[in-house]
Design a protein around this motif. Structure first.
Motif, short mmCIF file in Angstrom:
data_model
loop_
_atom_site.label_atom_id
_atom_site.label_comp_id
_atom_site.label_asym_id
_atom_site.label_seq_id
_atom_site.Cartn_x
_atom_site.Cartn_y
_atom_site.Cartn_z
N MET A 1 0.84 -1.16 0.00
CA MET A 1 0.00 0.00 0.00
C MET A 1 0.89 1.23 0.00
SD MET A 1 -2.98 0.86 2.70
CE MET A 1 -4.50 1.05 1.88
N TYR A 2 0.49 2.22 -0.76
CA TYR A 2 1.25 3.46 -0.91
C TYR A 2 0.31 4.66 -0.77
CZ TYR A 2 4.84 0.57 -3.09
OH TYR A 2 5.78 -0.39 -3.33
N LEU A 54 3.70 2.58 2.51
CA LEU A 54 3.11 2.48 3.84
C LEU A 54 3.27 1.09 4.44
CD1 LEU A 54 -0.25 4.36 3.25
CD2 LEU A 54 1.85 5.25 4.28
N GLY A 55 3.25 0.05 3.63
CA GLY A 55 3.34 -1.32 4.11
C GLY A 55 2.38 -2.21 3.36
N LEU A 56 2.37 -3.48 3.76
CA LEU A 56 1.43 -4.42 3.16
C LEU A 56 0.01 -4.06 3.59
CD1 LEU A 56 3.40 -7.73 3.70
CD2 LEU A 56 3.23 -6.37 1.61
N VAL A 60 -1.34 -2.16 7.39
CA VAL A 60 -1.62 -0.73 7.47
C VAL A 60 -2.87 -0.48 8.32
CG1 VAL A 60 -2.16 1.34 6.13
CG2 VAL A 60 -0.50 -0.31 5.27
N ASP A 61 -2.78 0.49 9.19
CA ASP A 61 -3.90 0.87 10.05
C ASP A 61 -5.09 1.30 9.20
OD1 ASP A 61 -5.62 1.80 11.99
OD2 ASP A 61 -4.26 3.32 12.76
N HIS A 62 -6.26 0.78 9.48
CA HIS A 62 -7.46 1.10 8.70
C HIS A 62 -7.99 2.50 8.99
CE1 HIS A 62 -6.99 -2.91 7.62
NE2 HIS A 62 -8.06 -3.45 8.11
#
Length: 64
Positions: A1-2, A54-56, A60-62
């Protein structure tokens, strides 16, 4: 995720594979699909200015 930054506005961007092709999908924070297209060399494309990793997706925090 970006996050993809354009004119000081952040868009959420995710990569995914569909039928052995890599897709980049970008949407606004209110959930509107902005763009979706096949990326031939994702590693190169995502290193362009404006993309922030951001991470997978599951990491990533929703609450972004």
């Amino acid at each position: 995720m970006y996050l993809y930054w354009y004119n000081q506005v952040a868009y959420v961007a995710v990569m995914g594979s569909v039928e052995n092709r890599e897709w980049l999908v970008m949407f606004s924070y209110d959930g509107v699909l902005e763009s979706a297209f096949v990326v031939e060399r994702p590693e190169r494309y995502l290193h362009k200015p404006g993309f922030e990793y951001l991470g997978l997706l599951g990491e990533v925090d929703h609450e972004l």
